[in-house]
Write a protein that holds these residues in place. Structure first.
Motif, PDB file in Angstrom:
ATOM      1  N   UNK A  15      -8.607 -10.043   7.295  1.00  0.00           N
ATOM      2  CA  UNK A  15      -6.753 -10.215   7.152  1.00  0.00           C
ATOM      3  C   UNK A  15      -6.298 -10.745   8.759  1.00  0.00           C
ATOM      4  N   UNK A  16      -6.570  -9.673   9.729  1.00  0.00           N
ATOM      5  CA  UNK A  16      -6.039  -9.164  10.673  1.00  0.00           C
ATOM      6  C   UNK A  16      -5.946 -10.508  11.686  1.00  0.00           C
ATOM      7  N   UNK A  32      -9.565 -19.615   2.213  1.00  0.00           N
ATOM      8  CA  UNK A  32     -10.248 -18.702   2.709  1.00  0.00           C
ATOM      9  C   UNK A  32     -10.556 -17.275   2.671  1.00  0.00           C
ATOM     10  N   UNK A  33      -9.380 -16.659   3.035  1.00  0.00           N
ATOM     11  CA  UNK A  33      -9.351 -15.196   3.159  1.00  0.00           C
ATOM     12  C   UNK A  33      -9.908 -14.521   1.282  1.00  0.00           C
ATOM     13  N   UNK A  34      -9.726 -15.291   0.323  1.00  0.00           N
ATOM     14  CA  UNK A  34      -9.752 -15.090  -0.881  1.00  0.00           C
ATOM     15  C   UNK A  34     -11.761 -15.839  -0.897  1.00  0.00           C
ATOM     16  N   UNK A  35     -11.682 -16.380  -0.813  1.00  0.00           N
ATOM     17  CA  UNK A  35     -13.706 -17.095  -0.815  1.00  0.00           C
ATOM     18  C   UNK A  35     -14.287 -15.709   0.064  1.00  0.00           C
ATOM     19  N   UNK A  40     -17.783 -10.786   0.010  1.00  0.00           N
ATOM     20  CA  UNK A  40     -18.582  -9.702   0.359  1.00  0.00           C
ATOM     21  C   UNK A  40     -17.977  -8.768  -1.049  1.00  0.00           C
ATOM     22  N   UNK A  41     -17.571  -9.241  -1.852  1.00  0.00           N
ATOM     23  CA  UNK A  41     -18.127  -8.237  -3.106  1.00  0.00           C
ATOM     24  C   UNK A  41     -19.684  -8.610  -3.544  1.00  0.00           C
ATOM     25  N   UNK A 127      -9.937  -1.885  -5.989  1.00  0.00           N
ATOM     26  CA  UNK A 127     -11.036  -2.565  -4.965  1.00  0.00           C
ATOM     27  C   UNK A 127     -10.774  -4.015  -4.709  1.00  0.00           C
ATOM     28  N   UNK A 128     -11.313  -4.633  -5.638  1.00  0.00           N
ATOM     29  CA  UNK A 128     -11.431  -5.981  -5.733  1.00  0.00           C
ATOM     30  C   UNK A 128     -10.133  -7.153  -5.516  1.00  0.00           C
ATOM     31  N   UNK A 129     -10.238  -8.190  -4.277  1.00  0.00           N
ATOM     32  CA  UNK A 129      -8.915  -8.665  -4.092  1.00  0.00           C
ATOM     33  C   UNK A 129      -9.162  -9.939  -5.133  1.00  0.00           C
ATOM     34  N   UNK A 130      -7.960  -9.439  -5.867  1.00  0.00           N
ATOM     35  CA  UNK A 130      -8.246 -10.547  -6.796  1.00  0.00           C
ATOM     36  C   UNK A 130      -6.887 -11.575  -6.833  1.00  0.00           C
ATOM     37  N   UNK A 131      -6.029 -11.755  -5.470  1.00  0.00           N
ATOM     38  CA  UNK A 131      -5.493 -13.073  -5.058  1.00  0.00           C
ATOM     39  C   UNK A 131      -4.723 -12.895  -4.198  1.00  0.00           C
TER      40      UNK A 131
END
Length: 455
Positions: A15-16, A32-35, A40-41, A127-131
């Protein structure tokens, strides 16, 4: 260190550097960052392998993009209202100033039964990123889900715009960008039935937006051309909007007439945050002099100052949040306070005039920006009393205020590469939204699996 935390460190690293990727294509960066989060999960590694991967990933990203930018290079328009700042210090684990028990207690068996025996750490395993949303070009100053709503999220920004998102659609989408303010928008509020949004701006105007068609219903100019810094609908009379401005005044707008009421309550300083009790009778305002003032508000808009405490004359009060414990086991109303003296505090409301007594104080890296915190809307009725706060170290902290020392932090989210400014839960706590100084909004989803214990 648990695997989930290491995965979040990798995500935070990605993300940085995300702003450097395809600068002309924000949709690609979001995809890209969502994928990356999804991969990673799904990747199975042990702790040592994750640590090695973090080092390698950091080296490759630095070689390709150079050093990523930090908060020190960011320009915030709100700095004009913040005359006092202090030097950043290293984040310290929250340390409570008192050891008395905070309600609700472990003996609240009725509330405990609701969660089916889960530990408080399991209840807060987000913990998980939804969007990820990145529709704003500057800091996202405030985010807030609509009242009793799972999906609609409103965001305000230093870029002068607001946006309304649907976070549960497939895929999540930005429904509208509300344009009209000519300067930064530090805050807004939803009406009780979510048909209106009121937004305030440094351009000295307040705008009323119709949620049904995203149109601007009305624009009102502050009579003394003062910057408007915060607002809130009066809970018992949504025809009134309470506003704090840069000249230290609390003013009231009548929605139906589109006029400012003549009644003005002078507090002093710059009013940066406002909150009320559940029925809107008691109002608290915080300013850039470290003061918290309680006021009485009648249904017709009459205001009367009650009590004032000077929390710290060298700090700025950046956020106030009220919560009344209305369960059978817990009846103690509380005020949550963020301040730029590297602290977050919990005050008991002691009387009918809004008097405050410091119940808990703990350290958080916060000395420059408008960092906010919130009570957890549902689970705080159960065993434990949790709050969630942003921080200038880029992390999101879940804190059980009944616990002492390192055990107080029950979860930490890492994914932002700049100061986390605002936080909001949807009504059933299935999703958590967080925003940062670079305009990024991350929607976190609650984990369905038990989280691992930290060492």
């Amino acid at each position: 260190m648990m695997t989930t935390a290491l995965q979040q460190q990798v995500f935070a690293l990605d993300a940085r550097y995300n702003a450097h990727r395809a600068p002309e294509s924000p949709n690609f960066r979001t995809l890209y960052i969502r994928r990356r989060s999804q991969l990673l999960r799904e990747t199975d590694r042990n702790s040592d392998q994750w640590k090695q991967y973090i080092k390698l990933r950091a080296m490759l990203l630095q070689q390709r993009y150079g050093n990523s930018k930090t908060d020190s290079g960011s320009n915030t328009n709100l700095s004009r209202t913040m005359s006092r700042t202090s030097i950043l210090t290293d984040l310290q684990v929250p340390q409570f100033s008192r050891t008395n028990t905070v309600i609700p207690t472990k003996e609240a068996f009725a509330s405990k039964a609701i969660v089916g025996g889960n530990t408080i750490a399991e209840n807060y395993a987000f913990s998980g990123v939804h969007h990820i949303f990145d529709q704003h070009s500057k800091a996202t100053t405030m985010i807030k889900f609509a009242n009793n709503d799972r999906s609609r999220l409103c965001c305000s920004s230093l870029d002068g715009n607001l946006s309304i998102c649907d976070v549960t659609s497939d895929p999540p989408a930005v429904l509208a960008v509300l344009k009209g303010h000519t300067e930064a928008v530090p805050g807004f509020d939803w009406s009780i039935n979510n048909d209106l949004i009121a937004s305030v701006s440094l351009d000295a105007t307040i705008k009323l937006w119709k949620v049904s068609d995203f149109a601007c219903l009305r624009t009102l100019k502050e009579p003394n051309s003062a910057q408007m810094l915060c607002c809130i609908f009066q809970p018992s009379n949504n025809n009134l909007i309470l506003i704090g401005n840069s000249k230290g005044d609390i003013r009231i707008v009548n929605v139906s007439t589109g006029l400012f009421l003549k009644n003005i309550c002078k507090i002093g300083g710059s009013i940066l945050t406002i909150t009320t009790d559940n029925n809107g009778k008691i109002l608290w305002a915080g300013n850039n002099r470290g003061e918290i003032v309680s006021l009485f508000c009648e249904l017709n808009g009459a205001l009367c100052k009650l009590k004032k405490i000077t929390f710290d004359p060298n700090c700025i009060i950046t956020n106030l949040s009220y919560r009344a414990w209305i369960s059978r086991e817990a009846r103690d109303p509380l005020l949550l306070v963020n301040a730029t003296n590297n602290s977050m505090c919990l005050f008991s409301v002691t009387d009918s005039e809004g008097g405050l007594y410091l119940k808990r104080k703990f350290q958080n890296r916060h000395s420059r920006h408008m960092v906010r915190s919130t009570f957890c809307p549902i689970m705080s009725f159960r065993e434990g009393a949790c709050v969630v706060t942003g921080s200038e170290d880029g992390s999101v902290y879940f804190v059980d205020v009944e616990k002492i020392g390192t055990k107080a932090v029950v979860n930490t989210l890492q994914g932002h590469s700049s100061s986390v400014l605002s936080i909001s839960f949807n009504y059933d706590e299935s999703l958590l939204a967080t925003s940062d100084l670079e305009g990024l909004v991350i929607i976190w989803k609650r984990s369905t699996n038990n989280i691992e214990e930290t060492e």
